[in-house]
Motif scaffolding. Sequence first.
Motif, PDB file in Angstrom:
ATOM      1  N   TRP A 168      10.494  27.728 -13.688  1.00 34.74           N
ATOM      2  CA  TRP A 168      10.726  28.749 -14.769  1.00 34.74           C
ATOM      3  C   TRP A 168      11.926  28.891 -13.547  1.00 34.74           C
ATOM      4  O   TRP A 168      12.933  29.705 -13.810  1.00 34.74           O
TER       5      TRP A 168
ATOM      6  N   SER B 261      10.337  21.608 -14.516  1.00 33.50           N
ATOM      7  CA  SER B 261      10.211  22.674 -15.138  1.00 33.50           C
ATOM      8  C   SER B 261       9.524  22.600 -16.916  1.00 33.50           C
ATOM      9  O   SER B 261       8.209  22.313 -17.491  1.00 33.50           O
ATOM     10  N   THR B 262      10.562  21.330 -17.446  1.00 36.28           N
ATOM     11  CA  THR B 262      10.855  20.370 -18.633  1.00 36.28           C
ATOM     12  C   THR B 262       9.260  19.537 -18.306  1.00 36.28           C
ATOM     13  O   THR B 262       8.555  19.757 -19.463  1.00 36.28           O
TER      14      THR B 262
ATOM     15  N   ASN C 191       1.514  20.282 -22.226  1.00 35.64           N
ATOM     16  CA  ASN C 191       0.778  20.821 -23.139  1.00 35.64           C
ATOM     17  C   ASN C 191       0.396  20.081 -23.939  1.00 35.64           C
ATOM     18  O   ASN C 191      -0.077  19.429 -24.281  1.00 35.64           O
TER      19      ASN C 191
ATOM     20  N   GLN D 218       4.232  26.476 -13.795  1.00 35.59           N
ATOM     21  CA  GLN D 218       5.482  26.471 -14.414  1.00 35.59           C
ATOM     22  C   GLN D 218       5.968  27.492 -14.457  1.00 35.59           C
ATOM     23  O   GLN D 218       7.006  27.936 -14.163  1.00 35.59           O
TER      24      GLN D 218
ATOM     25  N   ALA E 269      -0.249  26.671 -14.478  1.00 35.52           N
ATOM     26  CA  ALA E 269       0.238  28.460 -15.610  1.00 35.52           C
ATOM     27  C   ALA E 269       1.450  28.716 -14.468  1.00 35.52           C
ATOM     28  O   ALA E 269       2.371  29.152 -14.377  1.00 35.52           O
TER      29      ALA E 269
ATOM     30  N   SER F 125       5.966  21.335 -17.965  1.00 35.80           N
ATOM     31  CA  SER F 125       5.404  22.208 -19.092  1.00 35.80           C
ATOM     32  C   SER F 125       5.307  21.417 -20.705  1.00 35.80           C
ATOM     33  O   SER F 125       4.194  21.484 -21.428  1.00 35.80           O
TER      34      SER F 125
END
Length: 230
Positions: A177, A124-125, A132, A173, A170, A128
């Motif tokens: 999460w 997940s990290t 970004n 993610q 989107a 993300s």
Amino acid sequence: MALDNLIFAQCILYFLAFVFGFIAVVPLSENTEDFGGKCLLFTRGMWQNENITVSKQRFIVEEWGPESSCGFVTFVGIASLILSAVQAWRLLFLLCKGHDDSIFNAFLNLLISSLVVFTVFLSSTIVSVGFNLWCDAITEGGTMAISCEDLQDADLELGLDNSAFYDQFAIAQFGLWAAWLTWLGITVMAFLKVYHNYRQEDLLDTLIHEKEMLLGRSSRRSSDLKTGLI
């Protein structure tokens, strides 16, 4: 009854983990296909003029993101998907049969759940942070008038289909999460199960010890009674 409720709660959480894993894996797979196997995560690039006389700009990719990042995230999603489905089916079978996990199986489930929590959090990290960085690259750190979401509707002229990359990541993610939170709940449940089994085992040992003490006192009383009669 309390143990059945715990197993039922675990079944629900495993089912949710399956659903969220599916939500994450599908858009990731679609994006890999749309980008021709190239990894969007951590990709670096900049906008440049096509030539001196024409002011039209196009996005130039300096370095695509490592394929291992996308591959790892997809692998973790699929592994989580399969594991949650197997565990949900196994616990549902135990619940219907009225059986319970052994102490060893409960402890093994705790270890596996803890490992999955860590790997899903890492995935997940990666998604993300990597996404970004991609958005920062194509919007020049947010200085452009157009947003990262709106740029998926523009042709970036990269020789691939970028018409849905923002929606895909989107959704991915959200799925990852949400799956991490679900697996965190599964790990807590697994810990409670191990603790419950430990307490049960400790209680059983105490009852056996008390039984042995009572039998020992009874045998001594019988021996004293026979000695008194003699």
